[in-house]
Scaffold this active site. Sequence first.
Site, PDB file in Angstrom:
ATOM      1  N   LYS A  46      -0.122  -6.859 -57.420  1.00 19.11           N
ATOM      2  CA  LYS A  46      -0.901  -7.416 -56.318  1.00 19.11           C
ATOM      3  C   LYS A  46      -0.218  -8.600 -55.638  1.00 19.11           C
ATOM      4  O   LYS A  46      -0.374  -8.793 -54.433  1.00 19.11           O
ATOM      5  CB  LYS A  46      -2.288  -7.820 -56.814  1.00 19.11           C
ATOM      6  CG  LYS A  46      -3.172  -6.610 -57.116  1.00 19.11           C
ATOM      7  CD  LYS A  46      -4.551  -7.030 -57.570  1.00 19.11           C
ATOM      8  CE  LYS A  46      -5.206  -5.942 -58.383  1.00 19.11           C
ATOM      9  NZ  LYS A  46      -6.155  -5.111 -57.723  1.00 19.11           N
ATOM     10  N   GLY A  74     -10.999  -3.520 -61.938  1.00 19.74           N
ATOM     11  CA  GLY A  74     -11.935  -4.649 -61.861  1.00 19.74           C
ATOM     12  C   GLY A  74     -11.819  -5.646 -63.005  1.00 19.74           C
ATOM     13  O   GLY A  74     -12.638  -6.549 -63.117  1.00 19.74           O
ATOM     14  N   LEU A 133     -15.256 -13.249 -50.652  1.00 24.65           N
ATOM     15  CA  LEU A 133     -16.230 -12.891 -49.621  1.00 24.65           C
ATOM     16  C   LEU A 133     -17.547 -12.508 -50.274  1.00 24.65           C
ATOM     17  O   LEU A 133     -17.593 -11.592 -51.085  1.00 24.65           O
ATOM     18  CB  LEU A 133     -15.739 -11.683 -48.819  1.00 24.65           C
ATOM     19  CG  LEU A 133     -14.718 -11.868 -47.720  1.00 24.65           C
ATOM     20  CD1 LEU A 133     -14.547 -10.552 -46.972  1.00 24.65           C
ATOM     21  CD2 LEU A 133     -15.134 -12.960 -46.751  1.00 24.65           C
ATOM     22  N   ARG A 163      -1.553   6.823 -54.557  1.00 25.20           N
ATOM     23  CA  ARG A 163      -1.830   8.210 -54.971  1.00 25.20           C
ATOM     24  C   ARG A 163      -2.813   8.817 -53.994  1.00 25.20           C
ATOM     25  O   ARG A 163      -3.350   8.121 -53.136  1.00 25.20           O
ATOM     26  CB  ARG A 163      -2.458   8.198 -56.354  1.00 25.20           C
ATOM     27  CG  ARG A 163      -3.669   7.279 -56.364  1.00 25.20           C
ATOM     28  CD  ARG A 163      -4.459   7.304 -57.633  1.00 25.20           C
ATOM     29  NE  ARG A 163      -5.363   6.188 -57.720  1.00 25.20           N
ATOM     30  CZ  ARG A 163      -6.536   6.087 -57.116  1.00 25.20           C
ATOM     31  NH1 ARG A 163      -6.973   7.052 -56.347  1.00 25.20           N
ATOM     32  NH2 ARG A 163      -7.289   5.015 -57.256  1.00 25.20           N
ATOM     33  N   LYS A 207      -9.650 -16.342 -51.347  1.00 19.26           N
ATOM     34  CA  LYS A 207     -11.002 -16.552 -50.835  1.00 19.26           C
ATOM     35  C   LYS A 207     -11.906 -15.432 -51.339  1.00 19.26           C
ATOM     36  O   LYS A 207     -11.496 -14.275 -51.376  1.00 19.26           O
ATOM     37  CB  LYS A 207     -10.942 -16.551 -49.300  1.00 19.26           C
ATOM     38  CG  LYS A 207     -12.253 -16.705 -48.602  1.00 19.26           C
ATOM     39  CD  LYS A 207     -12.686 -18.155 -48.531  1.00 19.26           C
ATOM     40  CE  LYS A 207     -14.122 -18.287 -48.046  1.00 19.26           C
ATOM     41  NZ  LYS A 207     -14.771 -19.484 -48.649  1.00 19.26           N
TER      42      LYS A 207
END
Length: 448
Positions: free
Chosen positions: A116, A165, A203, A292, A201
Site C-alpha cells: 500500500k 481489513g 472518512l 486480479r 485521513k
Amino acid sequence: MFKKVLIANRGEIALRIIRACRELGIETICVYSSADKGGPWLEQATQSICIGPGPSKDSYLRIDRIIAAAEISHADAIHPGYGFLSENAHFAEVCRDSGFEFIGPSPEAMSLLGDKVNCKRLAKQAGTPIFPGTEGGIEDIDEAVKIAGEIGYPVIVKAAGGGGGRGMRVATDEKSLRLGIEQARQEAAAAFGNPMVFVEKYLESARHFEVQVIGDKHGNAVHLYERDCSSQRRHQKLIEEAPAPGVDPAKREKVCASAAELIRRANYAGAATCEFLMDKKQNFYMLEVNTRVQVEHPISEAITGIDIVQTGIRVAAGEALPFKQKDIRINGHAMEFRINAEDPARNFMPQAGLVETWAPPGGPGIRLDSHVRPGYRVPTNYDSMVGKLIVHAPDRETCIKRSIGALQEFQVGPIRTTIPLYLRLLKEPLFTEARHDIKYVERLLSPS
Ligand code: ADP
C-alpha cells in the site's frame, strides 16, 4: 494462444474461466479438493485433478501440488481466479519459473501495487487521487502525530502489507493515535511479516467507488469505467452496480483515466481494480489496487460489452488490447447481487448443506454466474457465495425494477440465502435515491 489452461480455483469463477476458454478454443484443467469432488463445474472442464483435502491450506493454497498438476496435464498457463493464490506474488513467480504463464500481472507489478505504501507513491506520480497522510511508512511516531494534527482527526493507521481489513486502527486524538500505531505495527508484523504502517485521513461517510482497468504487455492500459460497491456488511460487498449513480461525468472521466495511468506506469498486464472512497463532494481517495479479476467484474462486462476474463487471457498470451479507450462506452445500468448461503434473519448464519430447490430467474438482461444446481451440497470449507445474479437494463430505475422481479422469481431451498435482504434494500430510499454510503446496510440491520 494457449492450448491448455489450468484453473487454480473452484466454484463459479472456475466455471466462468472454463466458459471464457471454451470460446477461445482452449482446453481446461481444474484442480479440486476432495470437499469439491463431484462439483458441477468440474464436468465442464476438459480434465480435473484432485490436489488434496477440503481445507484450502491443504489444497487450493498448495503451490507445489498445483504446479505438479500443471506439469502432469501439460498445461501452458495457470489462471488463479480471485481469492486463494490470486494475489500471491510468490505463486506468480513460481508459475513463471516453472514454465507456465501466469494469467495476471508479473510478480513485480503485483508486488509493487500490493504494497500500500509503494502503491500510494506511484499513484501520486500518476495523478491518481490519494488520501492526505504520511508520506511512506512511519519511522518516527512524533512525525506521524504532527502530520495527523495537520490533516485533522479522525485518522486511520493502516499496514503497508495489509489485506482483509486487518491491521487497521481509527484514531480520534493523539493518545489513541500513539496507541493505534503500536498495536497496528504488532498486528501487521504478526499477520503480514511487515511491521510498516502509515497514517491517512479517515472518512466517516463515503461511498465505495472502484475503477475496472486492464493493461497489456505492450504498454497499453484502459479503464472500463467504474462500479459502486457501497452496499456492504462487515466490509463484504453485497450489491454492486455500474456505473456509480449520480457521479459528475467530468469527475468520473478524470478519476477513471488516472486509474488506467497508474497501472500503465506499473507495467501491468491483465485485469485490475483501483478502489477508491468518494466523499459527499465527490472527491476521490484511492484505497488500494486489487491485482486480479474481481467477483463483480460481470457488471462492467454488461455495461461495456467487453469480456474481461477473455481479454485477460488474451493479454497474458501476449496479444495487444483489442480496443482503445475511445471505443469504450457505457451502455445502460447493471447490478450484481451476491447470492450467499447465509440466513439474514439469523445474523447471517452460514447455510452449508443440500440444495434441493434451485430455480433461477430468466428474461431480458438477466445473467446468472453460478456453479449450483439441484442436488448440490454447499461445503463448509469455503466462502458462502453460491451464485451471482447480474441484471442489465437501459437505466438505473428499470434495473431496480428488473432486479426485484428476478429476485422474486429466484427460488432456493431449503438453505436460506441473502435474497430477502436484497429485496428489502431495493425498496430502501437511501439506496433507490442513491443517498447511501458504505455503512447504510449495517445501520439498517442494527437492532436500535
Ligand atoms: P484491506 O486491504 O485490508 O481490505 P483497504 O485499504 O481496502 O484494506 O480498506 C478496507 C476498508 O476499510 C475499506 O473498504 C473502508 O471501508 C475502510 N477504510 C480504509 N481506509 C479508510 C479511510 N481512509 N477512511 C475511511 N474508511 C477507510
